[in-house]
Design an enzyme around this catalytic site. Structure first.
Site, PDB file in Angstrom:
ATOM      1  N   HIS A   8      -5.855   5.323  18.729  1.00  0.00           N
ATOM      2  CA  HIS A   8      -5.162   6.039  19.565  1.00  0.00           C
ATOM      3  C   HIS A   8      -4.673   6.772  18.806  1.00  0.00           C
ATOM      4  CE1 HIS A   8      -4.589   2.272  21.805  1.00  0.00           C
ATOM      5  NE2 HIS A   8      -4.918   3.230  22.994  1.00  0.00           N
ATOM      6  N   ARG A  56      -7.795  -5.176  22.825  1.00  0.00           N
ATOM      7  CA  ARG A  56      -8.396  -6.173  23.209  1.00  0.00           C
ATOM      8  C   ARG A  56      -8.967  -7.136  22.016  1.00  0.00           C
ATOM      9  NH1 ARG A  56      -9.214  -4.002  28.620  1.00  0.00           N
ATOM     10  NH2 ARG A  56      -7.640  -4.719  30.469  1.00  0.00           N
TER      11      ARG A  56
END
Ligand code: PAF
Length: 299
Positions: free
Chosen positions: A41, A191
């Site tokens: 990100h 995740r």
């Protein structure tokens, strides 16, 4: 950096910032995320910071892109840490709406991109991409960005969103950004925190399998699609914990399946190896483009 939770407040803040910059052609860069931010990100935020005048980040775990038995409730969340990451990357506005703010009533309008969403993750996660395209279209309408930045780890998402903005003449350019990996090759994903130490070590077979495919494609010009696919599968299955959901070799961004006997060198389009594999309860995706596409969308 400003944090806002309401749609109207976000619109006012963007308008005010554009006015404050008092120059013509102020550009807005948008990084939509579900939070639990990692270096992947951060790389999107960096690109947005480099390319645009005002950087908006959204953090919203979007319920409508999760299936009934998926991890919406348990999806990792850490707002405080996310804000620190965003601040460090020079984000101007962080938008953190509640589910009620985004969906005051259940949505009766859904955006569905046909042709690209039935395969790969779309086959394993029915309705997932309708949830993604619907929320991203809503966010685009709210933020009105000039550029929106998405990681290529979700290559199918990039292809689907590019199709959506082209089909609907949305005045935004999708900027695909490279996959970010740990030093040992594991593709960054929120995740990854679900993985046990053993599962994490076994999951390294995914990036290894993609390197094997890349190397084989460089060594043998006449390599076929089925040979490439089998190489990837045999590398992954060296990890006993791996349960393969799919391993596919397709065109990109069209995501068209290729004939097994076709040779890679004969294909006139960009080709992608995409995979989804479960380790324990954690489903990981990864991919590798054997040839690169630079700009995918322009209105
Ligand atoms: O890639 C994601 O994190 C999500 O699918 C997105 C694009 C933020 C939409 O919820």
């Amino acid at each position: 950096m400003i944090t806002v939770r309401g749609i109207q407040e976000l619109i006012s803040q963007i308008t005010a910032m554009k006015k404050d910059l008092s120059k013509p052609g102020v550009t807005v860069g948008f990084v939509p995320t579900m939070g639990f931010l990692h270096e992947g990100h951060a790389s999107l935020m960096k690109q947005a910071r480099n390319k645009t005048d005002i950087v908006v980040l959204s953090i919203f775990v979007n319920p409508i892109q999760f299936g009934p038995n998926e991890d919406f409730e348990s999806y990792p969340r850490d707002e405080k840490r996310d804000l620190a990451v965003a601040e460090k990357e020079g984000v101007d506005i962080v938008f953190i709406p509640s589910v009620e703010e985004m969906y005051p009533q259940p949505t009766k309008t859904t955006i569905q991109v046909s042709g690209l969403t039935e395969r790969l993750c779309g086959a394993s996660r029915p309705g997932h991409f309708d949830g993604v395209t619907t929320v991203v279209a809503k966010l685009f309408n709210i933020v009105q960005p000039d550029f929106a930045f998405f990681g290529m780890k979700d290559a199918q998402q990039v292809a689907v969103l590019t199709q959506m903005v082209n089909d609907l003449n949305m005045p935004v350019t999708i900027v695909p950004c490279p996959i970010m990996r740990e030093t040992d090759g594991l593709a960054l994903s929120s995740r990854n925190v679900y993985l046990s130490a053993e599962e994490r070590s076994q999951a390294l077979s995914l990036s290894r399998s993609l390197s094997v495919a890349q190397k084989a494609s460089e060594e043998r010009e006449d390599i076929t699609i089925s040979e490439l696919r089998n190489l990837v599968i045999s590398e992954i299955t060296k990890s006993p914990a791996a349960v393969i959901d799919y391993v596919e070799v397709l065109t990109f961004p069209g995501l068209q399946p290729l004939a097994e006997e076709q040779q890679l060198e004969q294909i006139q389009e960009d080709v992608i190896v995409a995979l989804a594999v479960k380790f324990g309860k954690t489903r990981l995706i990864d991919n590798h483009r054997l040839k690169k596409v630079e700009v995918l969308s322009r209105v």
